[in-house]
Motif scaffolding. Structure first.
Motif, short mmCIF file in Angstrom:
data_model
loop_
_atom_site.label_atom_id
_atom_site.label_comp_id
_atom_site.label_asym_id
_atom_site.label_seq_id
_atom_site.Cartn_x
_atom_site.Cartn_y
_atom_site.Cartn_z
N LEU A 89 0.85 -1.18 0.00
CA LEU A 89 0.00 0.00 0.00
C LEU A 89 0.89 1.24 0.00
O LEU A 89 1.99 1.21 0.55
CB LEU A 89 -0.88 0.03 1.25
N PRO A 90 0.40 2.31 -0.59
CA PRO A 90 1.17 3.56 -0.52
C PRO A 90 1.38 3.98 0.94
O PRO A 90 0.50 3.79 1.79
CB PRO A 90 0.29 4.57 -1.25
N GLU A 91 2.54 4.52 1.21
CA GLU A 91 2.91 4.88 2.57
C GLU A 91 1.91 5.82 3.22
O GLU A 91 1.58 5.69 4.41
CB GLU A 91 4.30 5.51 2.57
N GLU A 92 1.37 6.76 2.44
CA GLU A 92 0.43 7.72 3.02
C GLU A 92 -0.87 7.04 3.48
O GLU A 92 -1.49 7.46 4.45
CB GLU A 92 0.13 8.89 2.08
N LEU A 93 -1.28 5.97 2.79
CA LEU A 93 -2.47 5.23 3.23
C LEU A 93 -2.19 4.47 4.53
O LEU A 93 -3.06 4.40 5.41
CB LEU A 93 -2.94 4.25 2.15
N ILE A 94 -1.01 3.93 4.65
CA ILE A 94 -0.64 3.23 5.88
C ILE A 94 -0.65 4.21 7.06
O ILE A 94 -1.18 3.92 8.13
CB ILE A 94 0.75 2.56 5.75
N GLU A 95 -0.07 5.39 6.83
CA GLU A 95 -0.04 6.40 7.89
C GLU A 95 -1.45 6.79 8.31
O GLU A 95 -1.76 6.88 9.51
CB GLU A 95 0.75 7.62 7.43
N LYS A 96 -2.34 7.01 7.33
CA LYS A 96 -3.72 7.38 7.65
C LYS A 96 -4.43 6.23 8.36
O LYS A 96 -5.20 6.46 9.30
CB LYS A 96 -4.48 7.77 6.38
N ALA A 97 -4.20 5.01 7.90
CA ALA A 97 -4.83 3.86 8.54
C ALA A 97 -4.36 3.73 9.99
O ALA A 97 -5.15 3.41 10.88
CB ALA A 97 -4.53 2.59 7.75
N ILE A 153 -9.19 -1.64 10.21
CA ILE A 153 -9.42 -0.45 9.39
C ILE A 153 -9.48 -0.83 7.91
O ILE A 153 -10.38 -0.41 7.18
CB ILE A 153 -8.33 0.61 9.64
N VAL A 154 -8.54 -1.64 7.46
CA VAL A 154 -8.50 -2.06 6.06
C VAL A 154 -9.72 -2.91 5.71
O VAL A 154 -10.34 -2.74 4.66
CB VAL A 154 -7.18 -2.79 5.73
N VAL A 155 -10.10 -3.82 6.60
CA VAL A 155 -11.27 -4.68 6.37
C VAL A 155 -12.53 -3.82 6.24
O VAL A 155 -13.35 -4.01 5.33
CB VAL A 155 -11.42 -5.73 7.49
N GLU A 156 -12.71 -2.86 7.15
CA GLU A 156 -13.88 -1.99 7.08
C GLU A 156 -13.90 -1.17 5.79
O GLU A 156 -14.96 -1.01 5.18
CB GLU A 156 -13.92 -1.06 8.29
N ALA A 157 -12.75 -0.68 5.38
CA ALA A 157 -12.67 0.11 4.15
C ALA A 157 -13.01 -0.75 2.93
O ALA A 157 -13.76 -0.33 2.05
CB ALA A 157 -11.28 0.73 4.01
N LEU A 158 -12.48 -1.96 2.89
CA LEU A 158 -12.75 -2.85 1.77
C LEU A 158 -14.21 -3.26 1.74
O LEU A 158 -14.84 -3.28 0.67
CB LEU A 158 -11.84 -4.08 1.84
N ARG A 159 -14.78 -3.55 2.90
CA ARG A 159 -16.21 -3.89 2.95
C ARG A 159 -17.06 -2.73 2.45
O ARG A 159 -18.02 -2.92 1.71
CB ARG A 159 -16.62 -4.25 4.38
#
Length: 100
Positions: free
Chosen positions: A10-18, A32-38
């Motif tokens: 994942l892009p670094e900025e997405l990891i930081e936000k997550a 966080i990633v599971v909720e976003a994907l859902r």
């Protein structure tokens, strides 16, 4: 429902936000990633073009019936499967007629 470990970049900025979202909401990064994907899948599943593309994948034997059912629902999936069966028989009938 079981889980499967996946490895992707994942892009670094997405990891930081997550990570910030996880800290604020007292969740972990995976949640966080599971909720976003859902959320993404819930949104896209309602789009007609997406549903049509999923049906095409099934008709082209690129996905199975269970995957089709997950995206368009059991009743619609049963209808598509019945149509596919009829279309397959139509090809057989056309071949038989061509042999006459």
């Amino acid at each position: 429902m079981g889980t499967t470990r996946v490895n992707f970049r994942l892009p670094e900025e997405l990891i930081e936000k997550a990570d910030v979202a996880a800290e604020v909401s007292h969740k972990n990064r995976t949640e966080i990633v599971v909720e976003a994907l859902r959320g993404y899948l819930d949104d896209i599943e309602d789009q007609d073009a997406f549903r049509e593309a999923v049906v095409e994948l099934y008709l082209d034997d690129e996905i199975g019936f269970d995957a089709l059912k997950e995206f368009i629902g059991r009743q619609d999936a049963e209808s598509v499967r019945a149509s596919k069966t009829l279309l397959g028989r139509g090809d057989e009938l056309a071949d038989d007629l061509a042999d006459l």
